[in-house]
Design a protein around this motif. Structure first.
Motif, mmCIF file in Angstrom:
data_model
loop_
_atom_site.group_PDB
_atom_site.id
_atom_site.type_symbol
_atom_site.label_atom_id
_atom_site.label_comp_id
_atom_site.label_asym_id
_atom_site.label_seq_id
_atom_site.Cartn_x
_atom_site.Cartn_y
_atom_site.Cartn_z
ATOM 1 N N ASN A 174 -2.441 -23.173 -6.320
ATOM 2 C CA ASN A 174 -1.728 -23.274 -7.592
ATOM 3 C C ASN A 174 -0.239 -23.115 -7.304
ATOM 4 O O ASN A 174 0.215 -22.035 -6.923
ATOM 5 N N ASP A 175 0.521 -24.197 -7.476
ATOM 6 C CA ASP A 175 1.940 -24.189 -7.103
ATOM 7 C C ASP A 175 2.816 -23.366 -8.036
ATOM 8 O O ASP A 175 4.025 -23.289 -7.838
ATOM 9 N N HIS A 176 2.212 -22.735 -9.049
ATOM 10 C CA HIS A 176 2.996 -21.898 -9.965
ATOM 11 C C HIS A 176 2.687 -20.417 -9.801
ATOM 12 O O HIS A 176 3.191 -19.589 -10.557
ATOM 13 N N VAL A 177 1.868 -20.071 -8.819
ATOM 14 C CA VAL A 177 1.474 -18.671 -8.629
ATOM 15 C C VAL A 177 1.978 -18.173 -7.278
ATOM 16 O O VAL A 177 1.779 -18.815 -6.250
ATOM 17 N N ILE A 178 2.665 -17.015 -7.320
ATOM 18 C CA ILE A 178 3.228 -16.441 -6.092
ATOM 19 C C ILE A 178 2.908 -14.951 -6.050
ATOM 20 O O ILE A 178 2.875 -14.280 -7.091
ATOM 21 N N ALA A 179 2.631 -14.446 -4.848
ATOM 22 C CA ALA A 179 2.363 -13.011 -4.660
ATOM 23 C C ALA A 179 3.535 -12.386 -3.928
ATOM 24 O O ALA A 179 4.181 -13.031 -3.100
ATOM 25 N N SER A 180 3.798 -11.104 -4.229
ATOM 26 C CA SER A 180 4.883 -10.392 -3.548
ATOM 27 C C SER A 180 4.426 -8.992 -3.169
ATOM 28 O O SER A 180 3.689 -8.341 -3.920
ATOM 29 N N GLY A 181 4.872 -8.532 -1.997
ATOM 30 C CA GLY A 181 4.599 -7.160 -1.541
ATOM 31 C C GLY A 181 5.915 -6.423 -1.421
ATOM 32 O O GLY A 181 6.935 -7.017 -1.067
ATOM 33 N N SER A 182 5.892 -5.117 -1.688
ATOM 34 C CA SER A 182 7.161 -4.400 -1.822
ATOM 35 C C SER A 182 7.102 -3.004 -1.217
ATOM 36 O O SER A 182 6.029 -2.465 -0.923
ATOM 37 N N GLU A 183 8.298 -2.406 -1.090
ATOM 38 C CA GLU A 183 8.407 -1.012 -0.649
ATOM 39 C C GLU A 183 7.846 -0.052 -1.688
ATOM 40 O O GLU A 183 7.639 1.116 -1.389
ATOM 41 N N ASP A 184 7.628 -0.528 -2.925
ATOM 42 C CA ASP A 184 7.084 0.372 -3.953
ATOM 43 C C ASP A 184 5.563 0.519 -3.847
ATOM 44 O O ASP A 184 4.915 1.054 -4.751
ATOM 45 N N CYS A 185 4.980 0.037 -2.724
ATOM 46 C CA CYS A 185 3.546 0.186 -2.391
ATOM 47 C C CYS A 185 2.623 -0.695 -3.234
ATOM 48 O O CYS A 185 1.403 -0.516 -3.205
ATOM 49 N N THR A 186 3.186 -1.636 -3.995
ATOM 50 C CA THR A 186 2.325 -2.502 -4.817
ATOM 51 C C THR A 186 2.409 -3.957 -4.374
ATOM 52 O O THR A 186 3.369 -4.368 -3.721
ATOM 53 N N VAL A 187 1.385 -4.705 -4.765
ATOM 54 C CA VAL A 187 1.385 -6.165 -4.657
ATOM 55 C C VAL A 187 1.372 -6.691 -6.085
ATOM 56 O O VAL A 187 0.619 -6.181 -6.926
ATOM 57 N N MET A 188 2.223 -7.672 -6.365
ATOM 58 C CA MET A 188 2.244 -8.260 -7.702
ATOM 59 C C MET A 188 2.025 -9.765 -7.610
ATOM 60 O O MET A 188 2.494 -10.398 -6.660
ATOM 61 N N VAL A 189 1.308 -10.302 -8.591
ATOM 62 C CA VAL A 189 1.048 -11.740 -8.648
ATOM 63 C C VAL A 189 1.743 -12.282 -9.899
ATOM 64 O O VAL A 189 1.589 -11.723 -10.984
ATOM 65 N N TRP A 190 2.512 -13.364 -9.720
ATOM 66 C CA TRP A 190 3.373 -13.881 -10.785
ATOM 67 C C TRP A 190 3.007 -15.319 -11.123
ATOM 68 O O TRP A 190 2.637 -16.089 -10.236
ATOM 69 N N GLN A 191 3.159 -15.649 -12.395
ATOM 70 C CA GLN A 191 2.993 -17.039 -12.845
ATOM 71 C C GLN A 191 4.381 -17.585 -13.178
ATOM 72 O O GLN A 191 5.072 -17.057 -14.042
ATOM 73 N N ILE A 192 4.801 -18.641 -12.485
ATOM 74 C CA ILE A 192 6.114 -19.242 -12.705
ATOM 75 C C ILE A 192 5.959 -20.392 -13.717
ATOM 76 O O ILE A 192 5.070 -21.226 -13.560
ATOM 77 N N PRO A 193 6.824 -20.453 -14.749
ATOM 78 C CA PRO A 193 6.711 -21.553 -15.724
ATOM 79 C C PRO A 193 6.894 -22.928 -15.070
ATOM 80 O O PRO A 193 7.475 -23.038 -13.982
ATOM 81 N N GLU A 194 6.420 -23.945 -15.751
ATOM 82 C CA GLU A 194 6.404 -25.320 -15.223
ATOM 83 C C GLU A 194 7.756 -25.770 -14.679
ATOM 84 O O GLU A 194 7.850 -26.354 -13.615
ATOM 85 N N ASN A 195 8.849 -25.493 -15.399
ATOM 86 C CA ASN A 195 10.179 -25.963 -14.975
ATOM 87 C C ASN A 195 11.032 -24.868 -14.362
ATOM 88 O O ASN A 195 12.257 -24.966 -14.323
ATOM 89 N N GLY A 196 10.409 -23.802 -13.896
ATOM 90 C CA GLY A 196 11.174 -22.702 -13.305
ATOM 91 C C GLY A 196 11.529 -21.668 -14.365
ATOM 92 O O GLY A 196 11.132 -21.762 -15.533
ATOM 93 N N LEU A 197 12.292 -20.661 -13.965
ATOM 94 C CA LEU A 197 12.616 -19.547 -14.860
ATOM 95 C C LEU A 197 13.813 -19.879 -15.747
ATOM 96 O O LEU A 197 14.813 -20.404 -15.262
ATOM 97 N N ASP A 198 13.699 -19.536 -17.038
ATOM 98 C CA ASP A 198 14.877 -19.611 -17.895
ATOM 99 C C ASP A 198 15.264 -18.227 -18.390
ATOM 100 O O ASP A 198 16.243 -18.052 -19.095
ATOM 101 N N ALA A 199 14.479 -17.217 -18.007
ATOM 102 C CA ALA A 199 14.815 -15.820 -18.289
ATOM 103 C C ALA A 199 14.213 -14.975 -17.174
ATOM 104 O O ALA A 199 13.266 -15.399 -16.505
ATOM 105 N N ALA A 200 14.768 -13.778 -16.978
ATOM 106 C CA ALA A 200 14.254 -12.896 -15.924
ATOM 107 C C ALA A 200 12.769 -12.614 -16.159
ATOM 108 O O ALA A 200 12.344 -12.398 -17.294
ATOM 109 N N LEU A 201 11.996 -12.632 -15.072
ATOM 110 C CA LEU A 201 10.551 -12.400 -15.162
ATOM 111 C C LEU A 201 10.261 -11.016 -14.588
ATOM 112 O O LEU A 201 10.433 -10.779 -13.394
#
Length: 474
Positions: free
Chosen positions: A93-120
């Motif tokens: 799915n080209d609109h879904v991205i996962a991120s790992g961080s120093e805050d010990c969590t993994v987050m999965v994000w859904q990006i809108p069709e035309n990219g971000l128009d506001a902070a997610l």
């Protein structure tokens, strides 16, 4: 007098070329975190770049065509409370991205069709299970909604993103920090490189080490290990004398390497990017200003040096485009997104050909975006190789279905199967409790909307103040 015979290869004349300045992504504050990940992830629609961010961790997601100068106020993905260390696009799915961080969590994000128009700042799902920072995230190559994460707590966790649950935890196999994790071609095995200088091949569902090699590279600096399409293992590391090395191993017998090659004495970690269709490995050293590439074959010396692409600027990180995102009409066989200190520069690798026709020898059928298995099937023990697609008429992306969060924080990506279990939960709930839950949800959504609007206003105010400061300073 003997003449040296040059090995025949259609990739012998592959050459790299950086794009023009106006096709770069400029004025990006690339992350300064001291972690050896690539800081960049690319797919046929977006390029994502981990950036410096105050008060937490953030990354940019830019549509590929949004080149040129990127405004300081451009919206970011900013839900982590600590710096982001690794990001990975979902292959299905080209609109879904996962991120790992120093805050010990993994987050999965859904990006809108035309990219971000506001902070997610609201992820689709938060995966909590690590006790220390998460430095590696990697999606399963063929099963939908299966995500791997590895942290500095020395454990590997495999999640079913569809339910938000940690299904497999490998917490007693690595005594030290995990440098890299790679899935096999069909995702049945893992290959890890660890600070204890061991390379391990693991069957995650059986929680069993299938094979391991102690001191695959004797140097103390970080190693990398990746699976090749034929099941062999390719590693990069350092010798005892701190010279960079690459090596090739048989996965069923790791006692002795198939071959080892010394490279140079630079100290940057070599990040390997592998193309299973052409059997070419590209090596990008962090802090280097070059990309070396090698062809892997069955004949000695097995790893054949092809060429080096060099520039003047050192690279802070590197993104690698999947094969379906390349321009087949220009005989493009790889595209990299090189991170400088303040910009991202695409680099195109091309095989010179005179004909404008589709070159089927350069483009065998490649892994497409459709998963071969559902998460439940994979966790139950089933395997499936990637579903291949032809690039003959170029890859045309289809609309990806959205990932939805239901009240139990389940990520619903295949309505037909997931929807069956949801009504059964609701049958037991009384009508009054359902109304209460809906009221509560509306209240939370209202609060979230007002907070988001406030953040956007503050972002604009900060941008205006920055402009005023710059005018005063001039």
């Amino acid at each position: 007098m003997s003449r040296r015979v040059v090995r025949q290869s259609k990739f012998r004349h592959v050459f790299g070329q950086a794009v023009r300045n106006d096709q770069c992504y400029d004025d990006i504050r690339v992350s300064r975190v001291t972690w050896d990940s690539s800081f960049c992830a690319v797919n046929p629609k977006f390029v994502a770049i981990i950036i410096d961010a105050s008060g937490g961790g953030a990354f940019l997601v830019l549509p590929l065509n949004k080149t040129g100068r990127i405004d300081k106020a451009y919206p970011t993905v900013c839900g982590h409370t600590g710096p982001v260390l690794d990001i990975d696009w979902c292959p299905h799915n080209d609109h879904v991205i996962a991120s790992g961080s120093e805050d010990c969590t993994v987050m999965v994000w859904q990006i809108p069709e035309n990219g971000l128009d506001a902070a997610l700042s609201e992820p689709v799902v938060v995966l909590e299970g690590h006790s220390k920072r998460v430095g590696i995230v990697s999606w399963h190559p063929t099963a939908r909604n299966v995500l791997l994460s590895a942290g500095c707590d020395n454990q590997v966790v495999i999640w079913n993103v569809g339910t938000g649950e940690a299904m497999i935890s490998l917490d007693d196999m690595h005594p030290d920090v995990i440098f890299s994790v790679s899935w096999s071609r069909n995702g049945s095995l893992l290959c890890t490189a660890c600070k204890d200088k061991k390379v391990r091949i693991i069957d995650p569902r059986k929680k069993k080490i299938v094979a391991e090699k102690d001191k695959a590279h004797e140097g103390a600096r970080p190693m990398r290990a990746i699976f090749l399409a034929d099941g062999n293992i390719f590693t990069t590391g350092f010798s005892r004398m701190s010279e960079r090395q690459l090596a090739l191993w048989k996965s069923d017998n790791m006692d002795e390497p198939i071959c080892v090659q010394e490279m140079d004495s630079s100290n940057g970690v070599l990040l390997p990017f592998y193309d299973p269709d052409t059997s070419i490995v590209y090596l990008c050293g962090k802090g280097d200003s070059s990309i070396r590439y090698f062809e892997i074959t069955d004949e000695a010396p097995f790893v054949h040096y092809l060429n080096t692409f060099s520039t003047k600027e050192p690279q802070r990180g590197m993104g690698y485009m999947p094969k379906r995102g390349l321009d087949v009409n220009k005989c493009e066989i790889a595209r990299f997104y090189k991170l400088h200190e303040r910009k991202c520069e695409p680099i195109i690798m091309t095989v010179p050909r005179k004909s404008d026709l589709f070159q089927d020898d350069l483009y065998p059928d490649t892994a497409g975006p459709d998963p071969a298995l559902e998460a439940e099937e994979w966790f139950a023990g089933k395997n499936g190789g990637p579903i291949l697609i032809s690039l003959k008429d170029g890859y045309v992306s289809t609309k990806n279905r959205d990932l939805k969060v239901v009240k139990t924080n389940i990520l619903e990506s295949k309505p037909a199967t997931k929807a069956e279990s949801i009504p059964t939960i609701q049958k037991h709930a009384s009508p009054q409790s359902t109304v209460k839950m809906e009221d509560k949800l509306e209240e939370v959504l209202r609060e979230f909307k007002s907070l988001r609007d406030r953040v956007i206003l503050q972002d604009r105010r900060i941008a205006r103040l920055e402009d005023q400061v710059s005018k005063v300073a001039m």
